[in-house]
Design an enzyme around this catalytic site. Sequence first.
Site, PDB file in Angstrom:
ATOM      1  N   ASN A  13       0.835  -1.199   0.000  1.00 58.62           N
ATOM      2  CA  ASN A  13       0.000   0.000   0.000  1.00 58.62           C
ATOM      3  C   ASN A  13       0.865   1.242   0.000  1.00 58.62           C
ATOM      4  O   ASN A  13       2.044   1.198   0.358  1.00 58.62           O
ATOM      5  CB  ASN A  13      -0.921   0.000   1.225  1.00 58.62           C
ATOM      6  CG  ASN A  13      -1.960  -1.100   1.137  1.00 58.62           C
ATOM      7  OD1 ASN A  13      -2.483  -1.396   0.076  1.00 58.62           O
ATOM      8  ND2 ASN A  13      -2.249  -1.735   2.260  1.00 58.62           N
ATOM      9  N   CYS A  14       0.262   2.345  -0.408  1.00 56.76           N
ATOM     10  CA  CYS A  14       0.927   3.642  -0.462  1.00 56.76           C
ATOM     11  C   CYS A  14       1.589   3.921   0.885  1.00 56.76           C
ATOM     12  O   CYS A  14       0.978   3.669   1.914  1.00 56.76           O
ATOM     13  CB  CYS A  14      -0.102   4.717  -0.792  1.00 56.76           C
ATOM     14  SG  CYS A  14       0.598   6.351  -0.985  1.00 56.76           S
ATOM     15  N   PRO A  15       2.787   4.402   0.906  1.00 61.01           N
ATOM     16  CA  PRO A  15       3.622   4.882  -0.196  1.00 61.01           C
ATOM     17  C   PRO A  15       4.654   3.857  -0.684  1.00 61.01           C
ATOM     18  O   PRO A  15       5.541   4.213  -1.452  1.00 61.01           O
ATOM     19  CB  PRO A  15       4.343   6.072   0.427  1.00 61.01           C
ATOM     20  CG  PRO A  15       4.603   5.615   1.837  1.00 61.01           C
ATOM     21  CD  PRO A  15       3.360   4.799   2.207  1.00 61.01           C
TER      22      PRO A  15
END
Length: 75
Positions: A13-15
């Site tokens: 998942n981000c980042p």
Amino acid sequence: MEFQKDLDARGLNCPLPILKAKKALAEMESGQVLRIVATDTGSVRDFQAFAKQTGNALLAHTVENGEFTFLMRRK
């Protein structure tokens, strides 16, 4: 399209996909292409912004079976 390096960012998942792409691009030569495969739904927006901020070119992105594939050329 041909690419010189492949990055599997599925399940991240981000980042993290952006951070891993940044590290991979730093190890490449100017003009080389990196292929990134991610599953994070926000990655399209993230990679578009990343390309604008860094000057690396986002050549293409596709979506298939919940996987996002990006091709980026190092500046």
